[in-house]
Design a protein around this motif. Structure first.
Motif, PDB file in Angstrom:
ATOM      1  N   VAL A  44       0.799  -1.108  -0.056  1.00 29.29           N
ATOM      2  CA  VAL A  44       0.185  -0.063  -0.027  1.00 29.29           C
ATOM      3  C   VAL A  44       1.022   1.279   0.097  1.00 29.29           C
ATOM      4  CG1 VAL A  44      -1.623   1.430   1.321  1.00 29.29           C
ATOM      5  CG2 VAL A  44      -1.944  -1.090   1.156  1.00 29.29           C
ATOM      6  N   GLY A  45       2.053   1.298   0.764  1.00 29.53           N
ATOM      7  CA  GLY A  45       2.896   2.387   0.929  1.00 29.53           C
ATOM      8  C   GLY A  45       3.495   2.659  -0.534  1.00 29.53           C
ATOM      9  N   LEU A  46       3.767   1.673  -1.292  1.00 28.21           N
ATOM     10  CA  LEU A  46       4.556   1.867  -2.412  1.00 28.21           C
ATOM     11  C   LEU A  46       3.527   2.468  -3.450  1.00 28.21           C
ATOM     12  CD1 LEU A  46       7.197  -1.143  -2.696  1.00 28.21           C
ATOM     13  CD2 LEU A  46       7.681   1.435  -2.086  1.00 28.21           C
ATOM     14  N   PHE A  54       7.409  -2.302  -7.670  1.00 23.61           N
ATOM     15  CA  PHE A  54       6.724  -3.337  -7.176  1.00 23.61           C
ATOM     16  C   PHE A  54       7.323  -4.555  -7.201  1.00 23.61           C
ATOM     17  CE2 PHE A  54       2.936  -0.638  -8.548  1.00 23.61           C
ATOM     18  CZ  PHE A  54       3.090   0.556  -7.472  1.00 23.61           C
ATOM     19  N   ALA A  55       7.677  -4.971  -8.713  1.00 17.94           N
ATOM     20  CA  ALA A  55       8.527  -6.341  -8.734  1.00 17.94           C
ATOM     21  C   ALA A  55       9.700  -6.590  -7.878  1.00 17.94           C
ATOM     22  CB  ALA A  55       8.928  -6.444 -10.514  1.00 17.94           C
ATOM     23  N   LEU A  56      10.438  -5.708  -8.050  1.00 19.25           N
ATOM     24  CA  LEU A  56      11.630  -5.808  -6.879  1.00 19.25           C
ATOM     25  C   LEU A  56      11.448  -6.138  -5.536  1.00 19.25           C
ATOM     26  CD1 LEU A  56      14.720  -5.814  -6.958  1.00 19.25           C
ATOM     27  CD2 LEU A  56      14.909  -3.215  -6.937  1.00 19.25           C
ATOM     28  N   PHE A  70       3.994 -15.318   2.049  1.00 27.05           N
ATOM     29  CA  PHE A  70       5.409 -14.835   1.774  1.00 27.05           C
ATOM     30  C   PHE A  70       5.778 -15.410   0.371  1.00 27.05           C
ATOM     31  CE2 PHE A  70       6.140 -15.402   6.608  1.00 27.05           C
ATOM     32  CZ  PHE A  70       5.480 -14.247   6.783  1.00 27.05           C
ATOM     33  N   VAL A  71       5.307 -16.650  -0.057  1.00 23.98           N
ATOM     34  CA  VAL A  71       5.399 -17.330  -1.392  1.00 23.98           C
ATOM     35  C   VAL A  71       4.612 -16.335  -2.472  1.00 23.98           C
ATOM     36  CG1 VAL A  71       5.444 -19.342  -3.045  1.00 23.98           C
ATOM     37  CG2 VAL A  71       6.093 -19.554  -0.450  1.00 23.98           C
ATOM     38  N   GLY A  72       3.693 -15.826  -2.134  1.00 22.17           N
ATOM     39  CA  GLY A  72       2.423 -15.378  -2.859  1.00 22.17           C
ATOM     40  C   GLY A  72       2.592 -13.830  -2.970  1.00 22.17           C
ATOM     41  N   LEU A  73       3.485 -13.350  -2.234  1.00 23.75           N
ATOM     42  CA  LEU A  73       3.711 -11.906  -1.907  1.00 23.75           C
ATOM     43  C   LEU A  73       3.586 -11.169  -3.292  1.00 23.75           C
ATOM     44  CD1 LEU A  73       3.869  -9.496   0.135  1.00 23.75           C
ATOM     45  CD2 LEU A  73       6.289  -9.652   0.052  1.00 23.75           C
ATOM     46  N   PHE A  74       4.274 -11.394  -4.371  1.00 13.24           N
ATOM     47  CA  PHE A  74       3.877 -10.583  -5.547  1.00 13.24           C
ATOM     48  C   PHE A  74       2.497 -10.345  -5.870  1.00 13.24           C
ATOM     49  CE2 PHE A  74       3.587 -14.830  -6.841  1.00 13.24           C
ATOM     50  CZ  PHE A  74       2.907 -14.670  -8.017  1.00 13.24           C
ATOM     51  N   THR A  75       1.533 -11.185  -5.377  1.00 14.02           N
ATOM     52  CA  THR A  75       0.166 -10.850  -5.755  1.00 14.02           C
ATOM     53  C   THR A  75      -0.269  -9.762  -5.087  1.00 14.02           C
ATOM     54  OG1 THR A  75      -0.864 -12.442  -4.375  1.00 14.02           O
ATOM     55  CG2 THR A  75      -0.196 -13.491  -6.385  1.00 14.02           C
ATOM     56  N   LEU A  76      -0.151  -9.687  -3.806  1.00 17.06           N
ATOM     57  CA  LEU A  76      -0.530  -8.631  -2.933  1.00 17.06           C
ATOM     58  C   LEU A  76       0.280  -7.285  -3.368  1.00 17.06           C
ATOM     59  CD1 LEU A  76      -2.175  -7.951  -0.336  1.00 17.06           C
ATOM     60  CD2 LEU A  76      -0.106  -8.346   0.819  1.00 17.06           C
TER      61      LEU A  76
END
Length: 454
Positions: A68-70, A101-103, A141-147
């Protein structure tokens, strides 16, 4: 449609804040329902599962706060370029945001996956409670990129005033989560892990939909073409000067939450943790409308700042605070008056019925701070809108570390008020900090108007 959104942000600030806040408010209320649905289904797993997931709450706050911050950093940067009528730079800002976001998702996933066990143990989780906590946290943690992409890309849409489509995505996400929760938890018998997997899958759908609009359908004000992506350190810094402090807001709150959990565990055990975790779900639901108002303030104040319009800047903040106070007071009254009935929603099984009085007490003592939070949240988001995210972080530290934690320690260990002391420390600390936050925002606006000479 997009041009109308941009024109709205450049127009009368009161109208803009109101129109932009309503769809964000609906989105965030639905997001809160998303968490409440999780809580309702998880309640069927028993007190140990509730407590285990409660220990993951501070970590999840960090991850959510980062995304949310980014996203807020992207909103602020894009809206300021739109206010300055610079479409090319707004597009470049959105493109750089996707890279960020990706990094960030890769780095944070690795870090938290590696430290989850010792971190949870440091909170006091052990035995079956620790197992439930790890079962819940690992898929997150594994799916963090989705969030990260779901929340971050929503920030891109908010930057150009496109709040309605962000709302549509949330509607889809909430429906999916409500359907997947019982299937993953009970039908597939995945338990606590099923609840977090439902969150990951529904977030993935949200991210895909928004990326489709931005990258393929291309009907947004910004016009991203990843073929021509070139890293731009200047724009990245512009995003991060709001995004990092905004992300650290949640980190500070998570650190404070961790200490609070330790205190609660000491004086209330698993019962106290389960009570707090459940009550906190309702509190987070309550502040969602206030956060929505704040999100609208980011976009409109950013546009006004980019246009160097001090009058619109002041009016944006004042109107946001008025809306916040009205909504905050109304919600606080509801939570206090109907505390027992609301508590029963989350403690509906024979095994968890004993939590009802504790949850109700939490709501009665912790909710009154919403009377003042309505002026504090729009003020913090205002700083982010004008590109001064460090001010927002400063008041988060002031609230959580300088006021809330010392008051909790005072009430619990000096006055021996136990859990009541924790709830009162939260209320008094948050209220004082919110009043000071509002006063400083007005001071900053006066300085900015002198600078803009209007």
């Amino acid at each position: 449609m997009t041009n109308k959104n941009v024109e709205l942000m450049r127009g009368e600030p009161e109208k803009a804040v109101k129109k932009l806040a309503i769809p964000i408010m609906i989105s965030m209320i639905l997001t809160a329902l998303y968490n409440i649905v999780d809580g309702i289904w998880v309640a069927g797993l028993g007190q140990t599962a509730i407590a285990g997931i409660g220990f993951v709450t501070p970590i999840f706050m960090v991850l959510t706060g980062a995304s949310v911050g980014l996203g807020n950093g992207a909103t602020s940067s894009i809206s300021r370029f739109i206010g300055a009528k610079n479409r090319d730079m707004a597009t470049k800002s959105a493109t750089q945001a996707l890279f960020i976001f990706a990094l960030a998702s890769i780095i944070l996933s690795i870090i938290f996956f590696l430290i989850q066990r010792p971190l949870l143990e440091s909170y006091g989780a052990s035995g079956q409670t620790l197992n439930e906590a790890i079962a819940y946290s690992t898929p997150l943690f594994v799916g963090l990129f989705t969030l990260m992409f779901a929340n971050g890309c929503s920030g891109i849409l908010r930057g150009e005033g496109d709040m309605k489509r962000s709302m549509y995505v949330v509607v889809i996400t909430v429906i999916l989560n409500a359907l997947l929760d019982p299937i993953f938890i009970y039908v597939f018998k995945w338990g606590s892990a099923g609840a977090s997997l439902a969150t990951v899958v529904s977030s993935a759908i949200a991210a895909i939909v928004i990326l489709y609009w931005i990258l393929i359908k291309k009907d947004t004000y910004i016009d991203i073409n990843l073929k021509y992506f070139v890293f731009d350190s200047k724009i990245v810094k512009d995003i991060l000067k709001v995004g990092i402090p905004s992300s650290f807001d949640m980190l500070i709150m998570a650190i404070a939450m961790s200490i609070i959990l330790i205190v609660i565990s000491m004086v209330g055990g698993d019962y106290g943790i389960a009570t707090f975790t459940t009550g906190q779900r309702l509190y987070l639901f309550a502040i969602m409308p206030l956060t929505a108002i704040g999100s609208a303030v980011i976009a409109v104040s950013g546009s006004a700042y980019g246009a160097r319009n001090g009058d619109y800047l002041s009016r944006t903040h004042i109107y946001g605070v008025k809306m916040g106070l009205t909504v905050g007071i109304a919600i606080a009254i509801i939570l206090v008056v109907f505390s027992s009935q609301l508590a029963t929603i989350f403690a509906y099984t024979p095994e968890t019925a004993n939590l009802v009085p504790g949850i109700a007490q939490y709501l009665q003592l912790a909710s009154p701070c919403l009377f003042f939070t309505g002026m504090g949240i729009p003020s913090s988001f205002f700083y982010q809108g004008i590109g001064k995210g460090l001010y927002s972080l400063m008041f988060t530290i002031l609230r959580e570390i300088i006021f809330v934690l010392p008051l909790i320690l005072l009430f619990v260990f000096v006055f021996n008020w136990n859990l009541v002391g924790v709830w009162l420390g939260l209320t008094v600390g948050r209220s004082i900090a919110s009043i000071l936050n509002y006063a400083f925002a007005r001071y900053e606006i006066r300085k900015t108007r002198i600078k803009f000479e209007n």
